[in-house]
Design a protein around this motif. Structure first.
Motif, short mmCIF file in Angstrom:
data_model
loop_
_atom_site.label_atom_id
_atom_site.label_comp_id
_atom_site.label_asym_id
_atom_site.label_seq_id
_atom_site.Cartn_x
_atom_site.Cartn_y
_atom_site.Cartn_z
N ASN A 2 0.72 -1.00 -0.06
CA ASN A 2 -0.04 -0.19 -0.06
C ASN A 2 1.02 1.21 -0.15
OD1 ASN A 2 -2.02 1.70 0.18
ND2 ASN A 2 -3.02 0.68 1.79
N ARG A 4 0.70 4.39 1.36
CA ARG A 4 0.66 5.10 2.51
C ARG A 4 1.77 4.41 3.55
NH1 ARG A 4 -4.93 3.25 5.85
NH2 ARG A 4 -4.00 1.45 6.58
N TYR A 5 2.33 3.00 3.17
CA TYR A 5 3.32 2.41 4.08
C TYR A 5 4.69 2.61 3.47
CZ TYR A 5 -0.73 0.03 6.06
OH TYR A 5 -1.86 -0.01 6.90
N PRO A 8 6.84 5.71 5.79
CA PRO A 8 7.22 5.10 7.34
C PRO A 8 8.42 3.81 7.07
CG PRO A 8 4.93 5.14 7.00
CD PRO A 8 5.21 5.46 5.68
N ALA A 9 7.91 3.14 6.07
CA ALA A 9 9.02 1.93 5.68
C ALA A 9 10.23 2.41 5.72
CB ALA A 9 8.63 0.99 4.61
N THR A 51 6.78 8.50 -2.42
CA THR A 51 5.37 8.07 -2.49
C THR A 51 4.71 8.81 -3.83
OG1 THR A 51 5.52 7.26 -0.25
CG2 THR A 51 3.36 7.88 -1.25
#
Length: 87
Positions: A2, A4-5, A8-9, A51
């Motif tokens: 996804n 949206r991750y 943060p990843a 992203t």
């Protein structure tokens, strides 16, 4: 994965690498935390940029595929209509 991750990843992977480097270099706690905070912020921003690029690229590819599908469907309908008119 996804979208949206992604940010943060990227941020967490960079944080783990920085933490390991701080441990291996025997840095003090305050220095380690300052570096870690800086790395987390920078790589979160990098992840957000990545992203946005991925989202833009996938949106373009998907819209191109939709346009191609619509064109092929229209061509099929025109061919069907042409076949009916010939008979």
């Amino acid at each position: 994965m996804n979208e949206r991750y992604i940010a943060p990843a990227v941020m967490l992977i960079a944080g783990v690498v920085m933490s390991v480097l701080n441990i291996l270099n025997h840095e003090t706690l305050l220095t380690s935390l300052e570096r870690l905070l800086f790395v987390l912020i920078v790589f979160y921003i990098i992840g957000k940029i990545a992203t946005a690029i991925i989202r833009k690229f996938t949106k373009t590819v998907i819209s191109d595929e939709i346009i191609e599908n619509n064109k092929s469907e229209e061509m099929d309908e025109i061919k069907k209509e042409a076949n009916f008119e010939e008979e």
